[in-house]
Scaffold this motif. Structure first.
Motif, PDB file in Angstrom:
ATOM      1  N   ALA A  38      33.368  16.778 -17.095  1.00 20.79           N
ATOM      2  CA  ALA A  38      32.254  17.040 -17.136  1.00 20.79           C
ATOM      3  C   ALA A  38      31.975  16.656 -18.593  1.00 20.79           C
ATOM      4  O   ALA A  38      30.936  16.215 -19.029  1.00 20.79           O
ATOM      5  CB  ALA A  38      31.683  18.384 -16.564  1.00 20.79           C
ATOM      6  N   LYS A  39      32.400  17.174 -19.431  1.00 22.24           N
ATOM      7  CA  LYS A  39      32.412  17.076 -20.972  1.00 22.24           C
ATOM      8  C   LYS A  39      32.644  15.594 -21.219  1.00 22.24           C
ATOM      9  O   LYS A  39      31.766  15.046 -22.029  1.00 22.24           O
ATOM     10  CB  LYS A  39      33.655  17.942 -21.501  1.00 22.24           C
ATOM     11  CG  LYS A  39      33.309  18.326 -23.027  1.00 22.24           C
ATOM     12  CD  LYS A  39      32.045  19.343 -23.118  1.00 22.24           C
ATOM     13  CE  LYS A  39      32.162  19.801 -24.585  1.00 22.24           C
ATOM     14  NZ  LYS A  39      30.786  20.238 -24.877  1.00 22.24           N
ATOM     15  N   LYS A  42      29.537  13.631 -20.628  1.00 23.11           N
ATOM     16  CA  LYS A  42      28.387  13.820 -21.422  1.00 23.11           C
ATOM     17  C   LYS A  42      28.146  12.540 -22.632  1.00 23.11           C
ATOM     18  O   LYS A  42      27.059  12.475 -23.087  1.00 23.11           O
ATOM     19  CB  LYS A  42      28.563  14.911 -22.229  1.00 23.11           C
ATOM     20  CG  LYS A  42      28.234  16.147 -21.353  1.00 23.11           C
ATOM     21  CD  LYS A  42      28.188  17.523 -22.202  1.00 23.11           C
ATOM     22  CE  LYS A  42      27.939  18.611 -21.133  1.00 23.11           C
ATOM     23  NZ  LYS A  42      27.778  19.881 -21.843  1.00 23.11           N
ATOM     24  N   SER A  43      29.261  12.066 -22.589  1.00 19.67           N
ATOM     25  CA  SER A  43      29.400  10.822 -23.668  1.00 19.67           C
ATOM     26  C   SER A  43      28.792   9.546 -22.822  1.00 19.67           C
ATOM     27  O   SER A  43      29.172   9.239 -21.688  1.00 19.67           O
ATOM     28  CB  SER A  43      30.564  10.500 -24.009  1.00 19.67           C
ATOM     29  OG  SER A  43      30.777   9.082 -24.486  1.00 19.67           O
ATOM     30  N   ASP A  44      27.727   8.995 -23.441  1.00 20.26           N
ATOM     31  CA  ASP A  44      27.238   7.703 -22.905  1.00 20.26           C
ATOM     32  C   ASP A  44      28.247   6.720 -22.688  1.00 20.26           C
ATOM     33  O   ASP A  44      28.190   6.109 -21.845  1.00 20.26           O
ATOM     34  CB  ASP A  44      26.205   7.104 -23.718  1.00 20.26           C
ATOM     35  CG  ASP A  44      25.407   6.015 -23.391  1.00 20.26           C
ATOM     36  OD1 ASP A  44      24.800   6.021 -22.375  1.00 20.26           O
ATOM     37  OD2 ASP A  44      25.553   4.878 -24.045  1.00 20.26           O
ATOM     38  N   GLN A  47      30.392   7.361 -19.634  1.00 23.07           N
ATOM     39  CA  GLN A  47      29.692   7.016 -18.618  1.00 23.07           C
ATOM     40  C   GLN A  47      29.450   5.562 -18.227  1.00 23.07           C
ATOM     41  O   GLN A  47      29.530   5.080 -17.060  1.00 23.07           O
ATOM     42  CB  GLN A  47      28.173   7.563 -18.615  1.00 23.07           C
ATOM     43  CG  GLN A  47      28.062   9.100 -18.537  1.00 23.07           C
ATOM     44  CD  GLN A  47      26.458   9.481 -18.761  1.00 23.07           C
ATOM     45  OE1 GLN A  47      25.683   8.870 -17.939  1.00 23.07           O
ATOM     46  NE2 GLN A  47      26.554  10.333 -19.429  1.00 23.07           N
ATOM     47  N   ARG A  81      25.624  13.416 -13.848  1.00 20.56           N
ATOM     48  CA  ARG A  81      24.954  13.243 -15.161  1.00 20.56           C
ATOM     49  C   ARG A  81      23.973  11.932 -14.869  1.00 20.56           C
ATOM     50  O   ARG A  81      24.389  11.225 -13.967  1.00 20.56           O
ATOM     51  CB  ARG A  81      26.081  12.812 -16.075  1.00 20.56           C
ATOM     52  CG  ARG A  81      27.087  13.478 -16.550  1.00 20.56           C
ATOM     53  CD  ARG A  81      26.716  14.719 -17.471  1.00 20.56           C
ATOM     54  NE  ARG A  81      25.849  14.352 -18.427  1.00 20.56           N
ATOM     55  CZ  ARG A  81      25.279  15.270 -19.156  1.00 20.56           C
ATOM     56  NH1 ARG A  81      25.296  16.471 -18.614  1.00 20.56           N
ATOM     57  NH2 ARG A  81      24.459  14.982 -19.878  1.00 20.56           N
TER      58      ARG A  81
END
Length: 89
Positions: A38-39, A42-44, A47, A81
């Protein structure tokens, strides 16, 4: 894909592989494992990497329960996300 995007996606792949290796070596506690993907997501760039190449990881995990679980967690984290937009080609 331009060189800059390729380099960014390569770095995201390295981060995911590093987390996977730490999990396989037992350095990530079971209770912490869902938190780590999950952490990362959070990075574009992570993703974008998962959006583009995530489906390629699933066949590599066939028969490996731990790897399948790890990949499912990454996929779940990516889907939870808001989806990153792929970089312009």
């Amino acid at each position: 894909m331009d060189v800059e995007e390729y380099m960014q996606l390569l770095k995201a792949n390295q981060l995911i592989r590093m987390l996977s290796r730490r999990d396989r070596l037992g350095f990530v506690r079971e209770g912490h494992l869902p938190f780590c993907p999950a952490k990362l997501m959070k990075s574009d760039v992570c993703q974008r990497y998962w959006y583009r190449f995530g489906d390629l990881r699933a066949p590599d995990t066939d028969g490996d329960e731990r790897a399948e679980h790890f990949t499912r967690l990454l996929d779940k984290a990516a889907k939870n996300r808001p989806q990153a937009r792929p970089a312009a080609a």
